[in-house]
Design an enzyme around this catalytic site. Sequence first.
Site, PDB file in Angstrom:
ATOM      1  N   ASP A 175       0.867  -1.172   0.000  1.00 37.28           N
ATOM      2  CA  ASP A 175       0.000   0.000   0.000  1.00 37.28           C
ATOM      3  C   ASP A 175       0.907   1.227   0.000  1.00 37.28           C
ATOM      4  O   ASP A 175       2.128   1.110   0.199  1.00 37.28           O
ATOM      5  CB  ASP A 175      -0.876  -0.048   1.255  1.00 37.28           C
ATOM      6  CG  ASP A 175      -1.726   1.198   1.433  1.00 37.28           C
ATOM      7  OD1 ASP A 175      -2.389   1.609   0.475  1.00 37.28           O
ATOM      8  OD2 ASP A 175      -1.687   1.771   2.539  1.00 37.28           O
ATOM      9  N   ASP A 226      -0.264   5.171   0.992  1.00 40.58           N
ATOM     10  CA  ASP A 226      -0.574   6.119   2.066  1.00 40.58           C
ATOM     11  C   ASP A 226      -0.558   5.438   3.424  1.00 40.58           C
ATOM     12  O   ASP A 226      -1.223   4.421   3.637  1.00 40.58           O
ATOM     13  CB  ASP A 226      -1.954   6.757   1.839  1.00 40.58           C
ATOM     14  CG  ASP A 226      -1.955   7.734   0.673  1.00 40.58           C
ATOM     15  OD1 ASP A 226      -0.986   8.503   0.543  1.00 40.58           O
ATOM     16  OD2 ASP A 226      -2.927   7.734  -0.110  1.00 40.58           O
TER      17      ASP A 226
END
Length: 360
Positions: free
Chosen positions: A77, A79
Amino acid sequence: MGTGANLGISLLDLKVYHIPWIYTPVRTVLAIWHQLTKTEIPELAKCSVLMRERSRVEETIHAMQRAGAGSLQVISDFDMTLTRFAHNGKRVPTTHNILDNRLLINEDCTRKMRELLNTYYPIEIDASRSAEEKLPLMVEWWTKVHELLIEQKIRRDMLAHAVKESSAMLRDGYKVFFECLAEHQVPLLIFSAGVGDVLEEVIRQNHVFHPNIHIISNYMDFDQTGVLQAFKGQLIHTFNKREGALSHAAGLRELQGRPNVVLMGDSLGDLTMADGVSEPQNVLTIGFLNDQVEERKESYINSFDVVLVKDETLDIPNAILRYITSSRDECGGMMTLLLSPVQTPSRAWSMPEITYPIPM
């Protein structure tokens, strides 16, 4: 006086030498090997690291190391996983938050986006709600935000300025992370529910955008004059990454023949990012628990192999990757020496120099 006394050896001494080495040398050697290798990654002993099954984590890492970097891929991922969650007590902006800049959007849009954040983010991280409950609400949130951004007619040529003026920060140790993967030609698939154009610019401005990086995210669609008119393709949010993994990641040629996966995320929804991997052999999941620790700790420990609590660095992933990508000769040499009777003097099998017990 008996024979043992004539040799200066007591019966007790004979028992110590007799039992573990003559009849079970391989078992004892494996025990020694386990003792030697279990601390190969001392960073895993940090108090911020939680593991449900440490032995399974160690076995998975060792299996990946034996297979080598050529069998590895990293799926992450972006953020709050590759970027910091907070710095000096303040939240670090996500790729959507970076767009909150007067160069791009007006005050009314900012206010509405913050209202949406305050409404939907608590739902996203609510441990009492199922993913099925959250899914339609996440679609609702992302759709509303994207509609607001489209209304602002954002210009493509202003994105770099917005990133440069923002307080966006990759986690400490990011250079080691990106450089290690690039050096060993390990593909890095970044799977983000953020804004792909902004994400790329953050990586680029930190000078770590290498050819081994592949990104699946929400990309802006600009018209001929460079003004935002829509978002491309299927909406990607926190809880539909499995669909994206199956439709996009599975088609990337660079990921074929790499059955070992290190997966990194900050949400339980990120655990599905590896579902597109063809015939996975070893998957190690690392979860960053950034917020509401006590409320979410149990669910994270039960879901991720390794949980990092309020850790704003990439020290643990870097240590694991450093071990996996290290030369098999370096880490396997001791095993070869211990297990090979050809290279080991025969005396080592009958007269050991270690007399203290080793736990099995």
